[in-house]
Design an enzyme around this catalytic site. Structure first.
Site, PDB file in Angstrom:
ATOM      1  N   ARG A 334       0.868  -1.174   0.000  1.00 19.24           N
ATOM      2  CA  ARG A 334       0.000   0.000   0.000  1.00 19.24           C
ATOM      3  C   ARG A 334       0.906   1.225   0.000  1.00 19.24           C
ATOM      4  O   ARG A 334       1.102   1.877   1.027  1.00 19.24           O
ATOM      5  CB  ARG A 334      -0.902  -0.005   1.232  1.00 19.24           C
TER       6      ARG A 334
ATOM      7  N   CYS B  46     -10.761   6.893  -6.207  1.00 18.51           N
ATOM      8  CA  CYS B  46      -9.410   6.344  -6.343  1.00 18.51           C
ATOM      9  C   CYS B  46      -9.043   5.509  -5.116  1.00 18.51           C
ATOM     10  O   CYS B  46      -9.340   5.889  -3.986  1.00 18.51           O
ATOM     11  CB  CYS B  46      -8.409   7.490  -6.516  1.00 18.51           C
ATOM     12  N   TRP B  47      -8.383   4.352  -5.359  1.00 16.43           N
ATOM     13  CA  TRP B  47      -7.949   3.466  -4.255  1.00 16.43           C
ATOM     14  C   TRP B  47      -6.467   3.668  -3.946  1.00 16.43           C
ATOM     15  O   TRP B  47      -5.834   2.873  -3.290  1.00 16.43           O
ATOM     16  CB  TRP B  47      -8.222   2.003  -4.614  1.00 16.43           C
ATOM     17  N   ASP B  48      -5.880   4.688  -4.515  1.00 18.03           N
ATOM     18  CA  ASP B  48      -4.462   4.998  -4.363  1.00 18.03           C
ATOM     19  C   ASP B  48      -3.529   3.791  -4.508  1.00 18.03           C
ATOM     20  O   ASP B  48      -2.585   3.630  -3.756  1.00 18.03           O
ATOM     21  CB  ASP B  48      -4.160   5.767  -3.064  1.00 18.03           C
TER      22      ASP B  48
END
Lengths: 583, 106
Positions: A334, B46-48
């Site tokens: 992430r 957006c899910w980055d």
């Protein structure tokens, strides 16, 4: 992109594709399914129907920093099943499925390494374990690696096709239908067997950051995984299992990033406002750091509820080298979390990382909600197989287990396919579906209706407040669930007012329709389990204790004639001996 | 953490139809505008995952933390190499960190 949108259904072209094995969803499980099919028989026609682009689609789009299950030397598949069972409080779990997954797990992980995935190893070449079962990887390229392999093996990939329905021949699945998000065409895929591997359902509930306009999707699961795979089966009367066992994870607060990376990878304690080590001090009787997953996920939120928030993963003991390693882990999974820390100007050796609970998800690769499948991974719909997050009964699959299940589903599907031929195409069925798909796009400029965003936000707030979302500390009760059902019914009825101004909007419109179908079944499951078995994942404030009567699987099926959701149970069968509550 | 496109740098991949960011975005969010520059059609969605930022051949895309979550202004810039990735991170106080590692073995 189709510049001129159609004004009439008859302007929309139809593409018919015939194949042997159709895979709906080219994520982790889907890629492994395709590769396995080509390995078993290079002449088999294998087709992947993919909503995004296969190189960066599904839950692993951003990458991964660990493979959470890889059986180390000296341990057995049975040991993994025991651990998995204890992580969900003794189950019930489908031990037949769990065992077959565990037996195929390492091979799948080794495949990935062979194709180019860096697994971190020590000088002797041993995989670097960060916990009992999880190995560290530099998985920034995880998804491109598996996608490239699927394509190199000869799977035919159709990118940017949103699946909307299964194609049926009576009770048997003979393909799937959908539309091109780019070309605007109606697609019919005809196949002898279908594997549904569309991932789980995110976005049924409101994320607590969604009040901020640019952070609606601060979610744990990919927000583009909306549960279409479940919804398509639900609409055909497929049996679903354990939807009430929702996945809720402890995440970094405000930016929904992984906490295992810190707590397992760098031995950070979970602490509260008073500096108490929550798991050791308040949950020692349930196993402390090794307490079942739902206990650990729920613990920080219980601290907030009791007035002892904020809660932290204590990183203040970390050395600069460890901080660098940890940030590297994040960059693999992430990456934007590293950006978030920089945007807070946070030195994590001085200020610990704040943590909070995520919104709830339906994800059969983590908890066990999904299709009821047999050992071949065939669902209760003939010729329809499920793998990865879509297949239920078997929690803690994660990346390796979902990959292994892709292989297993293919083996089942290939065996099945040998016995069947393709029937004639049912033109009435496909015309009905074409009309249903494109209706929101053809309502005309004067139409006074509802946008998908409005409907999605209404549904997410409803689920959050009435069906046990984050704002309610995951608690719900009979009255709230009844309220949720009443309003979900109204929302489902109002989908006829959805309009789409372009193909992207049309995709989003179908996503909200699919989410509503999954949410309805989920609420029925939550209502049926009149006990609290997995606090946080499933908390009934009106039935706060465990009831031995519910030591079984809760099942559902939508009656195709009446549309009613019928609930029933299936018994638990222990296959792997040992204390169910101990790893 | 939605992407921002630098209009000076973006050349729309000189594509007749789809720039790379539009091809890769898992959420179908990147679009080629009428001015032949890419843009994100729904920052909210957006899910980055940063796939667009990584794939952009001219480094025209920046993933930016929304102010509601993080302060002005931090940067995280990926650079793709052969089987490696290099990240440069600059925090709101100007502190620079760099990370380089192998992301593929073959």
């Amino acid at each position: 992109m189709a510049k001129d949108l159609p004004k009439d259904l008859k302007d929309i072209p139809t593409e018919v594709i015939e194949t042997d094995l159709l895979i709906v969803g080219g994520g982790n499980a889907g890629c492994f399914a395709a590769i396995e099919a080509k390995k078993l028989n290079p002449n088999l026609r294998v087709t992947i129907m993919e909503k995004a682009h296969i190189s960066r689609s599904g839950a692993t789009a951003a990458g991964m920093d660990a493979i959470n299950t890889y059986i180390p030397e000296g341990k057995t598949p049975e040991d993994l099943v025991r651990w998995s069972r204890s992580q969900v409080g003794g189950g019930p779990i489908r031990e037949d499925l769990a065992l077959s997954n565990a037996q195929n797990l390492n091979e799948a992980v080794e495949d990935l390494e062979e194709w180019g995935l860096p697994i971190l190893r020590d000088e002797e070449g041993n995989a670097q374990y960060r916990g009992g079962w999880d190995v560290s990887i530099h998985g920034e390229q995880l998804k491109p690696i598996m996608a490239e392999k699927a394509m190199a093996m000869g799977a035919e990939v159709y990118n940017r096709i949103a699946a909307t329905s299964l194609l049926m021949d009576g009770d048997r699945c003979v393909g799937a239908m959908g539309f091109g998000v780019r070309d605007g065409k109606f697609y019919i895929f005809r196949a002898k067997a279908v594997i549904v591997s569309t991932g789980g359902a995110c976005g049924l509930y409101k994320s607590y950051t969604s009040d901020a306009t640019s952070s609606h999707h601060q979610t744990w699961m990919s927000p583009f995984n909306v549960g279409t795979g479940y919804a398509m089966g639900i609409r055909q009367g497929a049996e679903m299992t354990s939807l009430e066992q929702r996945w809720v994870a402890t995440r970094t607060k405000d930016f929904c990033g992984p906490v295992d990376t810190i707590s397992v990878g760098y031995k950070s304690s979970i602490t509260n406002a008073r500096g108490e080590r929550i798991l050791q001090e308040r949950y020692a009787h349930l196993g402390g750091d090794k307490a079942p997953r739902y206990i650990r996920a729920n613990a920080p939120m219980e601290e907030w509820l009791a007035g002892r928030g904020p809660t932290y993963a204590d990183t203040t003991h970390m050395t600069p080298e460890e901080v660098k390693d940890m940030k590297t882990d994040y960059l693999n999974e992430r990456p934007a979390f590293v950006l978030f820390l920089a945007a807070r100007g946070q030195d994590i050796t001085k200020d610990p990382i704040e943590i909070y609970g995520s919104d709830p998800y339906v994800v059969g690769g983590h908890t066990q909600s999904g299709y009821w499948v047999d050992i071949e991974r065939m669902t209760t719909v003939s010729a329809l197989f499920a793998a990865g997050e879509t297949a239920g009964g078997n929690p803690n699959k994660f990346v390796g287990g979902c990959a292994a299940e892709g292989k297993l589903a293919t083996r089942g599907a290939v065996k099945y396919m040998a016995t069947v031929t393709l029937p004639e195409l049912d033109t009435q069925q496909v015309e009905r579906e074409k009309e249903r798909i494109f209706a929101p796009l053809l309502r005309g400029p004067e139409f006074d209706g509802v946008s998908q965003t409005e409907m999605e936000e209404r549904m997410q707030r409803l689920m959050d407040e009435y069906a046990g979302g984050t704002s309610q500390f995951y608690r719900t009760n009979e009255e709230r669930l009844d309220y949720a059902l009443k309003h979900l019914k109204m929302l489902r009825d109002q989908t006829k007012f959805l309009y789409a101004k372009d193909l992207h909007d049309l995709m989003n419109a179908h996503e909200v329709i699919d989410r509503l179908d999954v949410a309805e079944v989920l609420v029925h499951h939550l209502k049926f389990r009149k006990e609290t078995r997995w606090q946080g994942w499933q908390t009934r404030s009106d039935y706060p204790d465990t009831d031995p009567k519910f030591d079984c699987f809760v099942e559902s099926r939508r009656n195709k004639e009446t549309g009613e959701i019928e609930m029933f149970t299936r018994p638990y069968e222990q296959i792997v001996p040992g204390d169910r509550y101990q790893p | 953490m939605p992407p921002r496109v630098d209009r000076e740098k973006c050349d729309g991949c000189k594509a007749e139809e789809e720039p790379l960011c539009a091809q890769i975005c898992p959420g179908d969010l990147m679009v080629l505008g009428e001015n032949k520059k890419a843009y994100c059609r729904a920052a909210r969605d957006c899910w980055d995952c940063m796939s667009c930022t990584k794939v952009c051949p001219v480094g025209a895309i920046e993933t930016r933390a929304p102010y509601q979550l993080g302060y002005h202004v931090a940067k995280l810039i990926p650079m793709m190499g052969t089987n490696t990735i290099t990240w440069t991170c600059i925090d709101i106080n100007g502190k620079v960190e760099r990370f380089r590692y192998k992301n593929r073995t073959t």
